[in-house]
Design an enzyme around this catalytic site. Structure first.
Site, PDB file in Angstrom:
ATOM      1  N   HIS A 143       0.824  -1.209   0.000  1.00 38.97           N
ATOM      2  CA  HIS A 143       0.000   0.000   0.000  1.00 38.97           C
ATOM      3  C   HIS A 143       0.853   1.252   0.000  1.00 38.97           C
ATOM      4  O   HIS A 143       2.095   1.192   0.103  1.00 38.97           O
ATOM      5  CB  HIS A 143      -0.957   0.003   1.204  1.00 38.97           C
ATOM      6  CG  HIS A 143      -0.282  -0.011   2.540  1.00 38.97           C
ATOM      7  ND1 HIS A 143       0.420   1.055   3.041  1.00 38.97           N
ATOM      8  CD2 HIS A 143      -0.193  -0.993   3.487  1.00 38.97           C
ATOM      9  CE1 HIS A 143       0.903   0.761   4.236  1.00 38.97           C
ATOM     10  NE2 HIS A 143       0.554  -0.487   4.537  1.00 38.97           N
ATOM     11  N   CYS A 151       3.233  -4.785   6.678  1.00 37.41           N
ATOM     12  CA  CYS A 151       2.978  -4.653   5.241  1.00 37.41           C
ATOM     13  C   CYS A 151       4.249  -4.211   4.520  1.00 37.41           C
ATOM     14  O   CYS A 151       5.261  -3.899   5.124  1.00 37.41           O
ATOM     15  CB  CYS A 151       1.861  -3.638   4.998  1.00 37.41           C
ATOM     16  SG  CYS A 151       0.280  -4.084   5.760  1.00 37.41           S
TER      17      CYS A 151
END
Length: 420
Positions: A143, A151
């Site tokens: 992202h 992430c």
């Protein structure tokens, strides 16, 4: 007034930012930059041809590979990962803030155009391999926003392009694209450097898929059976399936790939052994240097302890007080004064002594005169000599002349100066 003077400039700057944001207001459909489109055309790629992505933690890189007209893939873009959390190795459980490693399929449903992190896609963790080991976790993504809690985080500008590559590939009919999330480029040198890791066997398994892609420049066919990854396996029974926790069905790698991989592995293993020997030699040198340093430090500490012990004994011998240290030449023979001062100061101390002697002689002379006066007869008893003008003149000539008064005109100079 100063604030008002710069207000138009501030407003102009804000307007520029707003224009830039408005230009990507439809970020989901924002086209790829012209430079990338031209690069794809120059490399025989269609904007909607299939893609594959590779992530390398240690190098901090996300690569986008795209299919060419001959079916092979070539690198089209490489991005520096803004942030990833955790360390080298796979993710095990929810909350460990560890970025995953493995092979993950990304389907259109995993794309998130309304992400709180600008744009994103879910990596699909845990996959069938992760679930076979009871690993847990959710919402592991690639992202924007450059922040990570497990992430792979990119900048907004980067994820805008990455998202665009995936969007166009899906529009071209790609069912899913593969993301290879790896700890590092799996070269002989890197594997040798990390051969003592607890994850080494896991990485050796991932390396097979990495090697197949290096050989073929086509994304490997990835399955999971017997709780392990298998790559490019063709089942003998075309109806057989791969189940993560079940035994692998009878299968084999295509002959051409198997032959190429055997040759590749032979060369790779030779280079791996060389790398191990190199690292072992460097490690041996490092250990030897560390041992020599530790030995030198220990010897220095021993000498320091011995000095302290000797000092303690000397203090104890003098009642706890540090004894006076004799100066060089302190005990020069035959001169008590030199014994006290070191010898060089003796000539300086002789002058006062000589002065005292001279003073004593002068005093002695005066005493002798006084004694003579005391013993002399009374004035009435001493005959008065007749004046002798010639003798008086000689005495006056022998007497020193009195200094002349400083004058200015007829007056003494000090009176004139004091008055002025």
């Amino acid at each position: 007034m100063r604030t008002l003077r710069f207000l138009p400039i501030l407003l102009l700057g804000l307007a520029g930012c707003q224009d830039a944001l408005e230009s990507v207001s439809n970020k989901v459909e924002h086209p790829l930059p012209a430079k990338l489109v031209n690069k794809m055309k120059a490399n025989d790629m269609s904007t909607r041809s299939p893609i594959m992505m590779r992530i390398f933690k240690e190098e901090g890189v996300l690569e986008v590979w795209k299919q060419k007209g001959n079916g092979r893939f070539d690198l089209i873009a490489s991005y520096e990962i803004c942030k990833w959390s955790g360390k080298l190795g796979p993710k095990f459980k929810e909350g460990d803030r560890q970025a995953p490693e493995g092979y993950y399929r990304i389907y259109p449903a995993q794309m998130n155009p309304k992400s709180s992190y600008y744009l994103s896609f879910n990596m699909g963790y845990p996959n069938s391999y992760d679930r076979a080991y009871g690993r847990t976790g959710s919402n592991l993504m690639v992202h924007g926003a450059c922040s990570s809690a497990g992430c792979y985080s990119m900048t907004d500008e980067q994820v805008l392009e990455i998202y665009g590559f995936a969007r166009d590939a899906f529009k071209g009919g790609q069912e899913y694209f593969l993301v290879e999330a790896l700890p590092f480029r799996m070269t002989p040198e890197n594997m040798a450097r990390h051969r003592d890791s607890e994850h080494y066997e896991f990485w050796k398994m991932l390396k097979v898929g990495y090697d197949h892609f290096e050989l073929t420049k086509r994304p490997p066919k990835v399955d999971v059976c017997d709780r392990r990854y298998v790559f490019n396996q063709i089942p003998e029974d075309e109806n057989a399936s791969f189940k993560a926790t079940a035994a692998c069905p009878p299968a084999s790698v295509p002959t051409t790939l198997a032959s190429a991989y055997a040759s590749y592995e032979k060369t790779w293993n030779q280079n791996f052994l060389k790398a191990v020997s190199k690292f072992d030699h460097e490690e041996a040198k490092r250990l030897a240097a560390a041992e020599a340093k530790a030995k030198a430090e220990a010897e220095a500490e021993t000498r320091r302890a011995e000095r302290e012990a000797r000092e303690a004994e000397r203090l104890a011998a003098h009642g706890g007080q540090s004894p006076a240290v004799p100066v060089l030449g302190l005990f020069a023979s035959g001169n008590p004064l030199k014994a006290r001062t070191g010898g060089e100061s003796a000539p300086q101390t002789q002058a006062p002594a000589q002065a005292a002697t001279a003073s004593g002689q002068a005093t002695g002379g005066q005493t002798a005169v006084a004694d003579q006066v005391a013993e002399a007869p009374a004035p009435s008893e001493v005959p008065v000599p007749e004046p002798n003008p010639q003798a008086a003149g000689l005495a006056a000539a022998a007497a020193p002349a009195a200094p002349a008064a400083q004058t200015k005109g007829d007056k003494p100079f000090w009176k004139i100066w004091s008055r002025n």
